[in-house]
Design a protein around this motif. Structure first.
Motif, PDB file in Angstrom:
ATOM      1  N   ALA A  86       0.829  -1.211   0.000  1.00 60.52           N
ATOM      2  CA  ALA A  86       0.000   0.000   0.000  1.00 60.52           C
ATOM      3  C   ALA A  86       0.862   1.259   0.000  1.00 60.52           C
ATOM      4  O   ALA A  86       1.445   1.618   1.032  1.00 60.52           O
ATOM      5  CB  ALA A  86      -0.931  -0.005   1.218  1.00 60.52           C
ATOM      6  N   ASP A  87       0.925   1.927  -1.134  1.00 63.58           N
ATOM      7  CA  ASP A  87       1.713   3.151  -1.236  1.00 63.58           C
ATOM      8  C   ASP A  87       1.133   4.282  -0.395  1.00 63.58           C
ATOM      9  O   ASP A  87       1.842   5.245  -0.086  1.00 63.58           O
ATOM     10  CB  ASP A  87       1.793   3.604  -2.693  1.00 63.58           C
ATOM     11  N   ARG A  88      -0.148   4.177  -0.040  1.00 61.45           N
ATOM     12  CA  ARG A  88      -0.761   5.264   0.743  1.00 61.45           C
ATOM     13  C   ARG A  88      -0.267   5.307   2.184  1.00 61.45           C
ATOM     14  O   ARG A  88      -0.493   6.288   2.885  1.00 61.45           O
ATOM     15  CB  ARG A  88      -2.275   5.141   0.724  1.00 61.45           C
ATOM     16  N   VAL A  89       0.389   4.256   2.633  1.00 61.30           N
ATOM     17  CA  VAL A  89       0.923   4.229   3.993  1.00 61.30           C
ATOM     18  C   VAL A  89       2.165   5.104   4.059  1.00 61.30           C
ATOM     19  O   VAL A  89       3.107   4.934   3.293  1.00 61.30           O
ATOM     20  CB  VAL A  89       1.262   2.790   4.416  1.00 61.30           C
ATOM     21  N   ARG A  90       2.183   6.057   4.997  1.00 58.88           N
ATOM     22  CA  ARG A  90       3.258   7.041   5.089  1.00 58.88           C
ATOM     23  C   ARG A  90       4.261   6.763   6.211  1.00 58.88           C
ATOM     24  O   ARG A  90       5.304   7.399   6.288  1.00 58.88           O
ATOM     25  CB  ARG A  90       2.660   8.439   5.281  1.00 58.88           C
ATOM     26  N   ALA A  91       3.938   5.837   7.107  1.00 54.52           N
ATOM     27  CA  ALA A  91       4.833   5.537   8.231  1.00 54.52           C
ATOM     28  C   ALA A  91       4.511   4.153   8.766  1.00 54.52           C
ATOM     29  O   ALA A  91       3.361   3.702   8.711  1.00 54.52           O
ATOM     30  CB  ALA A  91       4.692   6.577   9.335  1.00 54.52           C
ATOM     31  N   VAL A  92       5.538   3.477   9.309  1.00 54.21           N
ATOM     32  CA  VAL A  92       5.367   2.137   9.880  1.00 54.21           C
ATOM     33  C   VAL A  92       6.143   2.058  11.192  1.00 54.21           C
ATOM     34  O   VAL A  92       7.296   2.486  11.265  1.00 54.21           O
ATOM     35  CB  VAL A  92       5.879   1.042   8.921  1.00 54.21           C
ATOM     36  N   VAL A  93       5.489   1.510  12.218  1.00 58.01           N
ATOM     37  CA  VAL A  93       6.130   1.309  13.518  1.00 58.01           C
ATOM     38  C   VAL A  93       5.940  -0.141  13.934  1.00 58.01           C
ATOM     39  O   VAL A  93       4.831  -0.674  13.835  1.00 58.01           O
ATOM     40  CB  VAL A  93       5.519   2.208  14.609  1.00 58.01           C
ATOM     41  N   THR A  94       7.012  -0.778  14.411  1.00 56.78           N
ATOM     42  CA  THR A  94       6.864  -2.127  14.963  1.00 56.78           C
ATOM     43  C   THR A  94       7.440  -2.178  16.367  1.00 56.78           C
ATOM     44  O   THR A  94       8.409  -1.488  16.683  1.00 56.78           O
ATOM     45  CB  THR A  94       7.558  -3.194  14.093  1.00 56.78           C
TER      46      THR A  94
END
Length: 275
Positions: free
Chosen positions: A141-149
């Motif tokens: 998904a290119d619309r996702v602007r940030a990821v946290v794990t």
């Protein structure tokens, strides 16, 4: 006249962001729109950022309510689907539901109409296998602007392979006492493979379940338990990162740029920035 940016020290930012923010919080039920789960929002606000959160293996969503409520108090709509609760968790299905949750945040009327989400300010996050699922979803998904794990684990299909296709900035917090998913083969490997700007931090005293809240019978099978210190650090860093990337907030940059004893900055590739 340009707006003056007041930057806090790392210690000041940690203390401030580990406490609830200025916004009253509302809680809603995703089941009302056909997906089991929960959503926390600020009482009001238009064009807000939003994050969809994936739970860990065998963990009920209630074990993350404190984090979700905390993010909402800082102006971030935070939702978590309560799916794939059994022992045979499908990371692929959870990833799909994380994206569906973002669709709900942007496409369904929230509150009494005084709340809206900006579709250009979307993030994914997750703990354990939910973190791995967040990586799988972000790669699609290119619309996702940030990821946290948080204490992410490798998944099937591989979150490590998917990480190479993620261009959004990523923050990966790993637990130094993690005996379920040792960082070197899980969170750190995912961060090393990341396709975009990335930061990897190690919390030396945290366990795999340290980011969860309350008690649960799964602690008899898994290593660790809820930890106040992990909650404080997790809430502060996740909040600072999401505000920085999704809204351009610079006041907490010192926290994100500093190497802290309790949250070692192991490596960073490219400066974290809003997209």
């Amino acid at each position: 006249m340009a707006r003056r940016v007041i930057t806090l020290t790392a210690k000041q930012a940690l203390e401030q962001l580990s406490r609830p923010g200025p916004h009253p919080v509302l809680r809603g039920d995703l089941a009302l729109v056909g997906l089991p789960g929960v959503i926390f929002t600020p009482q009001s606000g238009l064009g807000l950022p939003a994050v969809s959160f994936g739970h860990g293996w065998m963990q009920p969503v209630r074990r993350y309510h404190g984090l979700l409520r905390h993010l909402a108090s800082w102006g971030v709509v935070a939702a978590a689907p309560a799916v794939e609760r059994g022992p045979l968790l499908s990371s692929r299905v959870l990833a799909a539901n994380l994206l569906t949750t973002l669709d709900i945040c942007t496409g369904v009327r929230l509150g009494s109409g005084e709340i809206s989400v900006d579709p250009a300010r979307l993030a994914l996050a997750g703990h354990s296998m939910g973190g791995g699922a967040a990586v799988l979803a972000a790669a699609e998904a290119d619309r996702v602007r940030a990821v946290v794990t948080l204490a992410a684990t490798e998944t099937r299909p591989s979150a490590l392979d998917a990480a190479r296709d993620v261009r959004a900035p990523g923050l990966h917090l790993a637990a130094g006492e993690d005996r379920i998913a040792p960082p070197v083969g899980h969170a750190e490997a995912i961060a090393q493979a990341w396709g975009g700007p990335v930061q990897f931090r190690l919390l030396p005293k945290a366990s795999h379940l340290g980011f969860t809240e309350g008690r649960h019978w799964s602690e008899l099978m898994l290593d660790g338990r809820a930890e106040r210190g992990s909650h404080k650090l997790g809430r502060a860093f996740v909040t600072a990162f999401l505000l920085r990337v999704l809204t351009g907030e610079r006041a907490y940059d010192e926290l994100l740029e500093s190497d802290l004893k309790a949250a070692n900055l192991v490596f960073q590739r490219e400066a974290l920035r809003s997209r």
